[in-house]
Design an enzyme around this catalytic site. Sequence first.
Site, PDB file in Angstrom:
ATOM      1  N   LYS A  26       0.834  -1.215   0.000  1.00 51.66           N
ATOM      2  CA  LYS A  26       0.000   0.000   0.000  1.00 51.66           C
ATOM      3  C   LYS A  26       0.860   1.254   0.000  1.00 51.66           C
ATOM      4  CE  LYS A  26      -1.761   1.410   4.081  1.00 51.66           C
ATOM      5  NZ  LYS A  26      -1.423   2.787   4.462  1.00 51.66           N
ATOM      6  N   ASN A  27       1.847   1.284   0.907  1.00 54.39           N
ATOM      7  CA  ASN A  27       2.609   2.518   1.081  1.00 54.39           C
ATOM      8  C   ASN A  27       3.653   2.765  -0.007  1.00 54.39           C
ATOM      9  OD1 ASN A  27       1.030   3.178   3.205  1.00 54.39           O
ATOM     10  ND2 ASN A  27       2.481   2.495   4.786  1.00 54.39           N
ATOM     11  N   CYS A 121      -6.132   8.075   8.376  1.00 52.62           N
ATOM     12  CA  CYS A 121      -6.289   7.404   9.663  1.00 52.62           C
ATOM     13  C   CYS A 121      -6.013   8.359  10.811  1.00 52.62           C
ATOM     14  CB  CYS A 121      -5.313   6.230   9.766  1.00 52.62           C
ATOM     15  SG  CYS A 121      -5.980   4.690   9.161  1.00 52.62           S
ATOM     16  N   ARG A 126      -1.035  14.414  13.301  1.00 52.65           N
ATOM     17  CA  ARG A 126      -0.487  14.278  11.953  1.00 52.65           C
ATOM     18  C   ARG A 126      -0.422  15.601  11.182  1.00 52.65           C
ATOM     19  NH1 ARG A 126      -2.336   8.781   9.121  1.00 52.65           N
ATOM     20  NH2 ARG A 126      -0.177   8.715   8.502  1.00 52.65           N
ATOM     21  N   ASP A 314       3.582   0.178  12.635  1.00 51.71           N
ATOM     22  CA  ASP A 314       2.462  -0.541  12.010  1.00 51.71           C
ATOM     23  C   ASP A 314       2.319  -1.976  12.526  1.00 51.71           C
ATOM     24  OD1 ASP A 314       1.833   1.308   9.333  1.00 51.71           O
ATOM     25  OD2 ASP A 314       3.878   1.405  10.048  1.00 51.71           O
TER      26      ASP A 314
HETATM   27  N1  EPU Z   1       4.895  14.469  11.537  1.00 51.33           N
HETATM   28  C1  EPU Z   1       4.742  15.802  11.878  1.00 51.33           C
HETATM   29  N2  EPU Z   1       4.809  16.738  10.886  1.00 51.33           N
HETATM   30  C2  EPU Z   1       5.004  16.397   9.594  1.00 51.33           C
HETATM   31  C3  EPU Z   1       5.164  15.026   9.249  1.00 51.33           C
HETATM   32  C4  EPU Z   1       5.115  14.095  10.258  1.00 51.33           C
HETATM   33  O1  EPU Z   1       4.560  16.145  13.038  1.00 51.33           O
HETATM   34  O2  EPU Z   1       5.028  17.288   8.745  1.00 51.33           O
HETATM   35  C5  EPU Z   1       4.827  13.460  12.592  1.00 51.33           C
HETATM   36  C6  EPU Z   1       3.678  12.477  12.375  1.00 51.33           C
HETATM   37  O3  EPU Z   1       2.460  12.985  12.886  1.00 51.33           O
HETATM   38  C7  EPU Z   1       4.177  11.255  13.098  1.00 51.33           C
HETATM   39  C8  EPU Z   1       5.688  11.306  12.855  1.00 51.33           C
HETATM   40  O4  EPU Z   1       5.985  12.655  12.524  1.00 51.33           O
HETATM   41  O5  EPU Z   1       3.898  11.358  14.461  1.00 51.33           O
HETATM   42  C9  EPU Z   1       6.184  10.406  11.743  1.00 51.33           C
HETATM   43  O6  EPU Z   1       5.396  10.657  10.592  1.00 51.33           O
HETATM   44  P1  EPU Z   1       5.789  10.256   9.111  1.00 51.33           P
HETATM   45  O7  EPU Z   1       5.658  11.472   8.274  1.00 51.33           O
HETATM   46  O8  EPU Z   1       7.074   9.516   9.093  1.00 51.33           O
HETATM   47  O9  EPU Z   1       4.613   9.213   8.769  1.00 51.33           O
HETATM   48  P2  EPU Z   1       3.699   9.259   7.483  1.00 51.33           P
HETATM   49  O10 EPU Z   1       4.548   9.567   6.329  1.00 51.33           O
HETATM   50  O11 EPU Z   1       2.491  10.072   7.745  1.00 51.33           O
HETATM   51  C10 EPU Z   1       4.017   6.761   6.755  1.00 51.33           C
HETATM   52  C11 EPU Z   1       3.084   5.628   6.462  1.00 51.33           C
HETATM   53  C12 EPU Z   1       2.518   5.101   7.766  1.00 51.33           C
HETATM   54  C13 EPU Z   1       3.676   4.582   8.602  1.00 51.33           C
HETATM   55  C14 EPU Z   1       4.675   5.729   8.839  1.00 51.33           C
HETATM   56  C15 EPU Z   1       5.936   5.273   9.547  1.00 51.33           C
HETATM   57  C16 EPU Z   1       2.175   6.163   4.297  1.00 51.33           C
HETATM   58  C17 EPU Z   1       1.004   6.613   3.516  1.00 51.33           C
HETATM   59  N3  EPU Z   1       2.011   6.120   5.615  1.00 51.33           N
HETATM   60  O12 EPU Z   1       3.232   7.753   7.433  1.00 51.33           O
HETATM   61  O13 EPU Z   1       1.664   4.016   7.458  1.00 51.33           O
HETATM   62  O14 EPU Z   1       3.193   4.106   9.824  1.00 51.33           O
HETATM   63  O15 EPU Z   1       5.081   6.307   7.590  1.00 51.33           O
HETATM   64  O16 EPU Z   1       6.687   4.452   8.719  1.00 51.33           O
HETATM   65  O17 EPU Z   1       3.225   5.856   3.762  1.00 51.33           O
HETATM   66  C18 EPU Z   1      -0.267   2.690   7.720  1.00 51.33           C
HETATM   67  O18 EPU Z   1       0.079   2.087   6.702  1.00 51.33           O
HETATM   68  O19 EPU Z   1      -1.211   2.291   8.456  1.00 51.33           O
HETATM   69  C19 EPU Z   1       0.449   3.904   8.091  1.00 51.33           C
HETATM   70  C20 EPU Z   1      -0.037   4.776   8.968  1.00 51.33           C
END
Ligand code: EPU
Length: 449
Positions: A26-27, A121, A126, A314
């Site tokens: 998915k990701n 989610c 976030r 995850d």
């Molecule tokens: N964060 C901020 N500000 C930002 C970006 C992130 O505060 O601008 C915080 C987030 O809220 C979180 C942390 O930093 O607490 C890490 O966030 P990150 O940006 O790394 O996560 P993401 O990119 O939103 C992706 C996956 C997630 C997975 C995480 C960690 C996708 C679409 N989502 O999320 O997958 O858990 O990286 O590897 O790629 C899932 O598949 O269920 C899922 C949530």
Amino acid sequence: MESTEDAFIVRGGKPLKGQIQLSGAKNVALKVLIAGLLFDKPVTFKNIPHIKDIDELMHLINSLGAKAEFLEPNSVLIDGQSLSQDTIDLLHASRIRVSFMFFAPLLHRFGRAKIPNPGGCRIGARPIDRHIKILQAFGVDVIYNSETGYYEAKLQGTVIKPATYTFEKSTHTGTELAIMLAALADGESVISNVALEPEIDDLIKLLNQSGATISRENDSIRIKGASKLHFSGEVFTISVDRNEAPTYASFGLTTRGDIMVKGITEQDIKYFLEAVRNIGGGVEVEADGIRFYYKGELKSSEITTTVHPGFMTDWQGPWAVLMTQANGVSTIHETIFENRFGYVSELQKLGANIEFYQPDITNQSETYQFNIENEEQLESMQQAIRITGPTKLHNGVLDVKDLRAGATILIAACSADGESVISGASIIDRGYEDIERKLQSLGAAIKRV
Ligand code: EPU
């Protein structure tokens, strides 16, 4: 996929046995389909999981005038040539979190983009502050219009400028947004303190086959942009979903069953395997996958989620159910998201012995990947749980709060005695392809209503 009641009924208590083939990631799929809009010709992607998040994403791509269509069950064509809108509407953005990644193709095509605050989610606040800062580093002016709820972005010149930038904290999708912007920037960019998740490497591979030159150097990525991207292959096949493996492994171990997960390698889930071996779970690595089986009493464990290559956030929900069956007190400390224990109240309904506790942390800012705004937030945080087992779980009426919590609840219902009702099946469909068919093939008594 969606049914009238949007629920699953599960009769648990049976060991799940057999084999499953992992779907496409998915990701990875979400990001490469968006990246497909950066290209000057149509691109076909294979191994795309047919899940709800992908349907929403394709709907969004079509709403922007571009073309996204399934050619075969897991093969998707993206044609960005007819992209005609620079604005994403609120409805689409509210349905899919990665909508903010459209900044890259929209800015490349129109020099401007309007995107509302994303949905997705609910596993924490976030925010997208890190994404906004990376846009600014690439020469994009961004303002947030608080009256409309839209981010309004505009290129300072006519093309994306290269950037040298260091993320303050790791961000997975932020790193991917940076890569997409840099792939079409006018020169060489170096982005540091990037996320190391292997899902990102599929995006790098795609862009490297399309005119950009991208290499990882420790925690940095060096990207030489191309003036246009043209995919040199026939089709781009994405990797399997390594996050599905711990989910199905936990179905196998928690129900005292035996599941062969095909398509996964040891390297993909190294720390998960280490944790399974440490608790006394059966693991057999084979050429085409990994077998997970119950071989006797399970020991407790102490898990802290971390960025790659550690134990992923995850995986912690499925692990928590497994720990309800382990002997003694287990702990899970979540450091990536500030609200990823949405399953705890549901497992408690089934009789699980789980409580929150305050871990002993001296440097919160270094420990946690989310932003810490103030002292009050620190005091109210619930980042760690203690699970005492083993507990015989019973049936219940359960609610899915987010994707991984949904999988977690399903595992619990499959191992519990009696019939459980799980509302919010479509949240699970967002990220797990054909979950009830896969579970039925393992012997689970699950039906959708
Ligand atoms: N964060 C901020 N500000 C930002 C970006 C992130 O505060 O601008 C915080 C987030 O809220 C979180 C942390 O930093 O607490 C890490 O966030 P990150 O940006 O790394 O996560 P993401 O990119 O939103 C992706 C996956 C997630 C997975 C995480 C960690 C996708 C679409 N989502 O999320 O997958 O858990 O990286 O590897 O790629 C899932 O598949 O269920 C899922 C949530």
